[in-house]
Design a protein around this motif. Structure first.
Motif, short mmCIF file in Angstrom:
data_model
loop_
_atom_site.label_atom_id
_atom_site.label_comp_id
_atom_site.label_asym_id
_atom_site.label_seq_id
_atom_site.Cartn_x
_atom_site.Cartn_y
_atom_site.Cartn_z
N CYS A 32 -19.09 -34.54 -3.76
CA CYS A 32 -19.03 -33.11 -3.45
C CYS A 32 -17.93 -32.81 -2.44
CB CYS A 32 -20.38 -32.68 -2.89
SG CYS A 32 -20.41 -31.01 -2.24
N CYS A 67 -17.41 -27.07 -1.63
CA CYS A 67 -16.75 -25.80 -1.92
C CYS A 67 -17.75 -24.64 -1.88
CB CYS A 67 -16.08 -25.84 -3.28
SG CYS A 67 -17.24 -25.83 -4.66
N CYS A 88 -21.80 -23.74 -5.91
CA CYS A 88 -23.19 -23.83 -6.40
C CYS A 88 -24.13 -23.08 -5.46
CB CYS A 88 -23.61 -25.28 -6.56
SG CYS A 88 -23.43 -26.26 -5.05
S1 SF4 Z 1 -20.07 -26.87 -6.58
FE1 SF4 Z 1 -21.54 -27.57 -5.09
S2 SF4 Z 1 -21.78 -29.76 -5.53
FE2 SF4 Z 1 -19.89 -29.11 -6.56
S3 SF4 Z 1 -18.28 -29.56 -5.05
FE3 SF4 Z 1 -18.89 -27.42 -4.75
S4 SF4 Z 1 -20.47 -27.53 -3.10
FE4 SF4 Z 1 -20.20 -29.60 -3.95
#
Ligand code: SF4
Ligand code: FES
Lengths: 531, 157
Positions: free
Chosen positions: A148, A151, A154
């Motif tokens: 991860c 970012c 999610c």
């Molecule tokens: S979407 Fe969620 S799990 Fe994927 S890199 Fe971004 S924070 Fe991490």
């Protein structure tokens, strides 16, 4: 309006949009992780660095608004250096095990390293290992914390789209890790989308994980047949290794952007429903004669059916059409059974089959083409199959042609048994085996939506195309093809060779489809002309 | 047991929340209030704070794990934060810290058997001018010597 320059190109864009939105409008490449057009701006990954003339430092494009006269560079030495440095930081604690990571091939870290990175690592320290490696966090998704990049896409998806608030980033600094609340699980109706938006291999789809490397996949645009919303999708299928996973061809479905229908998303129910394309399929054309079933050719079957229909009394036969079929196929049904043969018992609506609904995407009508069926067959409110079934039960029907419906599921095993006793000839056309196909006198193997061309009309009257992703299973025939052939034998000559031609005929025939054609419908569909 | 405590805190929580423009602003304060009563932040406390602040519980948990002053597991009756910053290192904290550990018979992050003390090694606590130092409960103790440490511990027995 603001006049700006992007990489030497002058463009006029709406005031107040962000630089990245402007960049996307002119279709320039710029790396991004946290930015997603469907989510709020986080500006935390820092990769979308651009140089803006007269600004002392590079800025992030996703959280900087355009202003009159801005001169933006995405490729200048300064911009590129910033992008590269940020990428190096993002990869500082990231494992270097792409060969065993399922995201490889569609990983934005991999892609951007090749496009914007290509540095020699200056990192001598030990990587900080995260706690959870490949853990199940719910029925659909696996989490790998060390992959991860935080970012927070999610997290925002859970907060803003499903409002289920599933994810959080716990601890801080080097130790920050993404997870769901301790003891909870990720279990909502749209959970599969987080695997789509995760730019790296941290969230992967259990259903697809390690099934196939993505570079072996082919992809075809289509429309989900799971409900009357008609979410735009991509059917992704095994393309180049037929020896791999022998009898499974379709590997996964992915949502396809359509701002008027499903934006970037699709529901789990639709996403995982593709298995019926390859499982439990009717593959043989079976005809029963005096209690003995045998496999016969399409030619023979067509002649046999034509013979039966020629002599049938219009009021003693019935056809159960279905909103699971394309507009083209429904149009042929109407032409043949209603106009040509003058049958009076035509219906398509199966009562009591509604599912759940929400106020986002999921509709309770689980058919992709109810609107089209109602419009084309034009049954003036007599779409319900129940009166036909009652007639059949009373022994008033000689023959019954069933398209796709499983009568046992809709009316119960007793009814199906009774109908079987009372109706002399039952012809079943469909894709998958079920109790109704099991008792039919003739079983015609049809093809699934992933194996044919056509259009569906969604609940808002948007006509959208499905396209052939994989070839029909040998022995099966698309319903439109079968109906064209049958019509020919029954004296209805058609110049159509393809669904596209049938659609042209439909457009002439039916006011709602007037002025529409495949070209206009294009990739995003078009709303019909019904007032 | 926590439930009963939290029910008692409800009255106060209402007043706290009313002080802020946005309910979510009360998150830190409410967490401290509850932690002071219960000793550490339990899932029940997180849910309780979530209820009052309307911050989803997963984000309350983010806050709890972000700040080191919230305890995620039971702490001793008296919690000691021992500074391991640069000035304290120059001032020779290592000897004093190992003395403290020996005396309490615990390591960093542990609680004494009798539950009276817990120890946490902290980064700079901003009292460099009187290094070496430690924080016992809410109070700073400065210019530490082994003898001073003994006295402080005795006072808290
Ligand atoms: S979407 Fe969620 S799990 Fe994927 S890199 Fe971004 S924070 Fe991490
Ligand atoms: S995409 Fe702009 S900061 Fe992440």
């Amino acid at each position: 309006m603001a006049n700006i320059t992007i990489d030497g190109k002058q463009v006029t864009v709406k005031d107040g949009i962000t630089i990245i939105e402007a960049i996307d409008q002119v279709k320039t490449e710029l790396p991004r992780y946290c930015y997603h057009p469907g989510l709020s701006i986080a500006g935390n990954c820092r990769i979308c660095q651009v140089e803006v003339e007269k600004m002392p430092r590079t800025v992030i494009a996703c959280n900087t608004r355009v202003a009159e006269g801005m001169v933006i560079h995405t490729q200048s030495a300064k911009a590129k250096e910033s992008q590269q440095v940020v990428l190096e930081f993002l990869l500082a604690n990231h494992p270097l095990d792409c060969p065993v990571c399922d995201q490889a091939g569609e990983c934005k870290l991999q892609d951007y390293y090749m496009d914007y990175g290509l540095y020699d690592s200056k990192f001598n320290e030990q990587k900080v290992k995260k706690t959870k490696k490949a853990v199940s966090i719910g029925p659909t998704i696996m989490l790998d914390q060390e992959r991860c990049i935080l970012c927070s896409r999610c997290v925002r998806f859970g907060d803003e789209i499903t409002k289920t608030h599933d994810f959080g980033i716990f601890n801080r600094g080097d130790h920050a890790e993404l997870n769901i609340y301790p003891g909870q699980e990720l279990n909502n109706k749209y959970s599969g989308n987080v695997a789509d938006i995760c730019p790296v291999g941290a969230l992967t789809d259990k259903d697809f994980r390690f099934k196939m490397r993505v570079w072996y996949l082919g992809s075809q645009e289509s429309v989900c047949p799971g409900c009357s919303r008609g979410c735009n999708i991509k059917v992704e299928y095994e393309k180049s290794r037929p020896y791999h996973l022998k009898n499974e061809r379709v590997m996964r479905l992915k949502p396809r952007e359509n701002m008027d229908v499903n934006k970037w998303w699709m529901c789990d129910e639709g996403r995982y429903a593709y298995k019926s394309i390859d499982q439990n399929r009717i593959q043989k054309l079976i005809s029963k004669e005096n209690g003995v079933s045998s496999e016969i050719s399409w030619q023979k079957a067509l002649e046999k059916i034509a013979g039966l229909l020629k002599n049938a009394k219009p009021s003693s036969w019935a056809v159960l059409a279905s909103p699971q079929y394309t507009n083209e196929e429904l149009h042929l049904k109407k032409k043949l059974f209603k106009d040509q043969l003058k049958w009076t018992h035509i219906a398509f609506y199966a009562p009591g089959q509604e599912g759940s609904e929400d106020n986002f995407l999921i509709k309770k009508d689980k058919n992709p083409n109810s609107a089209g069926a109602a419009q084309i067959l034009n049954l003036n409110g007599a779409a319900d199959m129940t009166p036909v079934i009652e007639k059949a039960k009373r022994g008033e029907l000689e023959g019954l042609i069933i398209f796709g419906h499983d009568l046992e599921k809709i009316y119960g095993a007793e009814t199906l048994k009774l109908i079987r006793q009372k109706v002399k000839t039952i012809i079943y056309e469909g894709t998958n085996n079920n109790p109704t196909s099991a008792v039919a006198d003739m079983v015609l193997p049809g093809v699934s939506y992933a194996e044919k061309e056509g259009t569906f009309t969604n609940f808002e009257g948007r006509v959208q195309r499905i396209r052939k992703a994989v070839e029909p299973i040998p022995g099966t025939l698309p319903t439109w093809d079968f109906l064209l052939n049958l019509s020919g034998l029954l004296g209805l000559s058609y110049k159509a060779l393809r669904p596209e031609h049938i659609f042209e005929d439909l457009a002439k025939d039916n006011q709602a489809f007037q002025d529409l054609n495949y070209k206009k419908i294009g990739h995003q569909g078009m709303v019909w002309n019904k007032k | 047991m926590n439930r009963a405590i939290l029910n008692q805190l409800d009255v106060e929580a209402e007043k706290v929340v009313a002080k802020y423009d946005q309910k979510k602003a009360a998150t830190l304060t409410l967490l401290h209030m509850a932690q002071d009563k219960v000793g550490y932040v339990t899932p029940e406390i997180e849910a309780w704070v979530s209820k009052w602040t309307e911050v989803p519980v997963v984000h309350v948990h983010e806050v709890v794990t972000f700040y080191s002053m919230y305890h995620k597991k039971p702490a001793g009756k008296t919690h000691i934060r021992f500074c391991t910053g640069t000035s304290c290192a120059l001032g020779g904290y290592e000897k004093i810290l190992s003395h403290l550990k020996k005396k309490l018979n615990i390591q960093n992050g542990e609680v004494t058997k009798d539950g009276k003390f817990s120890l946490e090694e902290a980064e700079c606590l901003c009292a460099c001018e009187c290094a070496p130092m430690m924080q016992v409960g809410d109070k700073y103790h400065m210019d530490l010597t082994e003898k001073k440490v003994d006295q402080i511990l005795d006072a808290h027995k």
